[in-house]
Design an enzyme around this catalytic site. Structure first.
Site, PDB file in Angstrom:
ATOM      1  N   GLU A  88     -49.748 -46.035 -69.133  1.00 19.62           N
ATOM      2  CA  GLU A  88     -48.961 -46.615 -68.036  1.00 19.62           C
ATOM      3  C   GLU A  88     -48.775 -45.666 -66.851  1.00 19.62           C
ATOM      4  O   GLU A  88     -47.683 -45.131 -66.615  1.00 19.62           O
ATOM      5  CB  GLU A  88     -47.588 -47.072 -68.547  1.00 19.62           C
ATOM      6  CG  GLU A  88     -47.657 -48.179 -69.562  1.00 19.62           C
ATOM      7  CD  GLU A  88     -46.284 -48.699 -69.972  1.00 19.62           C
ATOM      8  OE1 GLU A  88     -45.273 -48.238 -69.420  1.00 19.62           O
ATOM      9  OE2 GLU A  88     -46.232 -49.565 -70.847  1.00 19.62           O
ATOM     10  N   GLU A 101     -50.015 -52.055 -76.441  1.00 22.97           N
ATOM     11  CA  GLU A 101     -48.588 -52.130 -76.780  1.00 22.97           C
ATOM     12  C   GLU A 101     -48.134 -53.555 -76.572  1.00 22.97           C
ATOM     13  O   GLU A 101     -48.557 -54.228 -75.630  1.00 22.97           O
ATOM     14  CB  GLU A 101     -47.720 -51.214 -75.886  1.00 22.97           C
ATOM     15  CG  GLU A 101     -47.782 -49.767 -76.254  1.00 22.97           C
ATOM     16  CD  GLU A 101     -46.850 -48.878 -75.435  1.00 22.97           C
ATOM     17  OE1 GLU A 101     -45.749 -49.339 -75.056  1.00 22.97           O
ATOM     18  OE2 GLU A 101     -47.246 -47.724 -75.176  1.00 22.97           O
TER      19      GLU A 101
HETATM   20  C1  BG6 Z   1     -43.521 -48.631 -73.121  1.00 20.12           C
HETATM   21  C2  BG6 Z   1     -43.830 -47.177 -73.315  1.00 20.12           C
HETATM   22  O1  BG6 Z   1     -43.641 -48.972 -71.792  1.00 20.12           O
HETATM   23  O2  BG6 Z   1     -42.250 -49.045 -73.528  1.00 20.12           O
HETATM   24  C3  BG6 Z   1     -43.238 -46.603 -74.605  1.00 20.12           C
HETATM   25  O3  BG6 Z   1     -45.202 -46.941 -73.277  1.00 20.12           O
HETATM   26  C4  BG6 Z   1     -41.802 -47.074 -74.759  1.00 20.12           C
HETATM   27  O4  BG6 Z   1     -43.353 -45.215 -74.570  1.00 20.12           O
HETATM   28  C5  BG6 Z   1     -41.784 -48.600 -74.799  1.00 20.12           C
HETATM   29  O5  BG6 Z   1     -41.177 -46.550 -75.885  1.00 20.12           O
HETATM   30  C6  BG6 Z   1     -40.410 -49.200 -75.096  1.00 20.12           C
HETATM   31  O6  BG6 Z   1     -39.456 -48.736 -74.220  1.00 20.12           O
HETATM   32  P1  BG6 Z   1     -37.899 -49.015 -74.378  1.00 20.12           P
HETATM   33  O7  BG6 Z   1     -37.298 -48.334 -73.216  1.00 20.12           O
HETATM   34  O8  BG6 Z   1     -37.693 -50.501 -74.357  1.00 20.12           O
HETATM   35  O9  BG6 Z   1     -37.438 -48.471 -75.681  1.00 20.12           O
END
Ligand code: BG6
Length: 489
Positions: free
Chosen positions: A167, A380
Site C-alpha cells: 500500500e 489482503e
Molecule cells: C491494511 C494494512 O491496510 O490494514 C495492515 O496493510 C493493517 O498492515 C490492516 O493491519 C488493518 O488495519 P486496522 O487499522 O483496521 O487494524
C-alpha cells in the site's frame, strides 16, 4: 438459493502478515537491530496507540508454532515481510543475525509446502531514514536499492514471489497526517506530492536490482485494490474522483504496469503552482519504461467514495482509509476532493468501513480491461472487529459468523471476476492470527485465530474451521439470498 462456489485448481489460499506487526516484543535495538520508525513513534507518542500497546505476537520466537497452525489450516501460501531495520545496519551493510533468522523462518514455511510471498516494505523503515523525510526525500531511492539487493541476494533461493511495497498510498499519506511515524517538520504538502513521485521511482529502482539478481523471478507490488467511485455523475464529482484516482492509485500503479506516470496529475499541480520541481529527474522516465512488475497484489477492505470539495478548503485528508479526519493543514485556494460516506450503506461498524464486495470485483475487472489482465492476488481482505469476547460460546470459542459471511461474499465476487476472465490466482486474507495494527494496536481483531494477550495462546475461532475446509476443497457454499444483508456482529 444455495450455490457452491468452486475455485480453479491450483488457486492459492493463505494469509498475509507484516514483520513489524507480528515479529517482536517491543523495541529491538537491544538485540542489535536498528530502531524502526515505529519503535521511535512508540517512544515519542505512546498515548496515540490503543491501550498503549506495542506488538506482542512474538513470531520471531514462535514462528514454528504459528506456521504449524497455517499448515493445519491447509494454507498453500503465506505472505510475510522483511524488517528493513533488522536486515540492514545503520552503515547500510547486511545484518547476518537477521539473515540467519529469516532463512530459518522462510525454510520452515517452504518445508510446509507453502508458496512463499515476501514483501519488502510494509509501513516500516529505519528511523534514520524517517529522520530525513522517508519517502519525501529522493535519498530513500538509493537506500531502498541497498535493502532490496540484500533481500534478493540472501533469500532469492527461498522466496517464490516478491512484493515491493504494501500500500504505497499509506506510505505517502499516513506519515504526512502523523498517523504513521514522521517528524513534524517533514509533514508538508510538498513532501506529500514528492512522495507520489519518489515511491514509483523507488519501485522501478527495486525492479532494476531484481532483474540483475533474479531475472526469471516474480516481482510485484501491493496496491489498495479499492475502486474509486464518484458520489454522482455530476461533472464536479466525476472530476474530483478522476483526480483522486490519479493521486491514490494511478501514480503508483501506472508506472509499475504500463511504464508511464500519469503526467496529467503533475500538470494539474504545476498549474496550481504546487508541484515541487526538484523531484523529477530526467532519467526517471526511462527507469519507469524499463522496469515493470509481473504480478499485482490487491488489498481490499472498503470502497473509496469521492465527492467534489465544498466550503472550506484548507484541510486535506489524503488517506480516507484511516477515519482520522483532516489533520493535515495546507493553505490553498483551490479545490481537491473529499471523501464521501454513502448514506444507508452497509457498514463494519467496528472499523467505520463500508462493506461492498462488488467494489473489489470492479477493480479486478479494471485490472483485466485496463492493465493487460496482469496476474492478481488478493493480498489482503478481512473484517476487523473489536471486543470479540462477546461472541464466545460456552466452550470458549469465538463464534465469528460475521467473518465467515464477510469472506463468502467477497469470494463470491472474486469468483465472478474470474469467471469473466480476470487473472486472479490467489487470496491471502488479513490476517490469520490476531495481530498488532499500528496505532490501533490490538483493537480490531482480524484473525481466524484468537491471540490471548495474557497468555500468548493461539485459539481457533469458528471461522478457522470454515477456512480450513475452504482451503482443502477449494470451494464453499453460499446462500445467494444472504448477499448484501446485515452481518450478525
Ligand atoms: C491494511 C494494512 O491496510 O490494514 C495492515 O496493510 C493493517 O498492515 C490492516 O493491519 C488493518 O488495519 P486496522 O487499522 O483496521 O487494524
Amino acid at each position: 438459493m444455495k450455490k457452491t462456489i468452486q475455485f480453479p485448481e491450483g488457486f492459492l489460499w493463505g494469509s498475509s502478515t507484516a514483520s513489524e506487526q507480528i515479529e517482536s516484543k517491543g523495541n529491538v535495538v537491544e538485540e542489535g537491530y536498528q530502531k524502526s520508525n515505529w519503535n521511535w513513534m512508540f517512544e515519542q507518542e505512546q498515548e496515540k496507540f490503543f491501550e498503549q500497546r506495542f506488538a506482542e505476537n512474538d513470531f520471531w520466537n514462535r514462528y514454528e508454532e504459528d506456521l504449524t497452525i497455517a499448515e493445519e489450516m491447509n494454507f498453500s501460501t503465506i505472505r510475510l515481510s522483511i524488517s528493513w531495520s533488522k536486515l540492514i545496519k545503520e552503515d547500510n551493510t547486511t545484518n547476518q543475525k537477521a539473515v540467519d533468522k529469516y532463512r530459518e523462518i522462510f525454510k520452515t514455511a517452504k518445508d510446509k509446502n507453502m508458496h512463499l510471498i515476501v514483501c519488502l516494505e510494509h509501513f516500516e523503515i529505519p528511523q534514520v531514514i524517517n529522520e530525513y523525510g522517508g519517502f519525501g526525500n529522493r535519498k530513500i531511492i538509493d537506500d531502498m536499492r541497498i535493502f532490496a539487493k540484500a533481500a534478493f541476494t540472501e533469500f532469492g533461493d527461498l522466496v517464490d514471489r516478491w512484493a515491493i511495497f504494501n500500500e504505497a498510498l499509506a506510505n505517502s499519506a499516513a506519515p504526512m497526517l502523523g498517523i504513521h511515524p514522521s517528524l513534524k517538520e517533514n509533514r508538508t504538502f510538498a513532501n506529500y506530492l514528492r512522495s507520489l513521485w519518489i515511491i514509483p521511482v523507488a519501485q522501478a529502482a527495486v525492479i532494476e536490482e531484481f532483474k540483475k539478481i533474479l531475472p526469471e523471478g516474480k516481482i510485484g507490488s501491493i496496491f489498495v485494490g479499492s475502486k474509486i467511485l464518484p458520489r454522482s455523475e455530476e461533472k464536479e464529482d466525476v472530476e474530483a474522483a478522476k483526480l483522486a484516482e490519479m493521486m491514490m492509485f494511478r501514480c503508483y500503479v501506472d508506472p509499475a504496469i504500463k511504464g508511464e506516470f500519469p503526467m496529467e496529475m503533475v500538470e494539474h499541480f504545476k498549474s496550481l503552482d504546487e508541484w515541487p520541481e526538484d523531484v523529477i529527474h530526467e532519467e526517471d522516465f526511462e527507469l519507469f519504461k524499463n522496469n515493470r512488475i509481473n504480478w499485482v497484489g490487491a488489498n481490499y477492505y472498503k470502497p473509496t467514495r469521492i465527492a467534489a470539495e465544498e466550503g472550506e478548503v484548507e484541510n486535506f485528508d489524503v488517506t480516507g482509509a484511516t477515519g482520522a479526519g483532516s489533520i493535515f493543514t495546507h493553505k490553498r485556494n483551490y479545490k481537491l476532493f473529499t471523501f464521501w460516506a454513502k448514506p444507508g450503506a452497509r457498514m463494519n461498524k467496528h472499523r467505520g468501513m463500508e462493506i461492498s464486495p462488488e467494489t473489489l470485483y470492479a477493480r479486478l475487472i479494471d485490472f483485466k480491461d485496463n492493465y493487460g489482465n496482469i496476474e492478481v492476488i488478493i493480498t489482503e481482505n478481512g473484517m476487523g472487529v473489536s471486543n470479540e469476547d462477546r461472541f464466545r460460546n460456552e466452550e470458549g470459542q469465538i463464534q465469528d459468523n460475521y467473518r465467515i459471511q464477510f469472506f463468502k461474499e467477497h469470494l463470491y465476487w472474486v469468483k465472478k471476476a474470474i469467471d469473466e476472465g480476470a487473472n486472479v490466482t490467489g487470496f491471502t486474507m488479513w490476517t490469520y492470527i490476531d495481530n498488532w495494527s499500528w496505532v490501533n494496536a490490538y483493537k480490531n481483531r482480524y484473525g481466524y485465530i484468537e491471540l490471548d494477550l495474557e497468555t500468548g495462546k493461539r485459539i481457533w475461532k469458528k471461522s478457522a474451521f470454515w477456512a480450513k475446509e475452504l482451503h482443502k476443497t477449494n470451494s464453499f457454499e453460499i446462500d445467494e439470498d444472504s448477499l448484501g444483508k446485515e452481518l450478525d456482529d
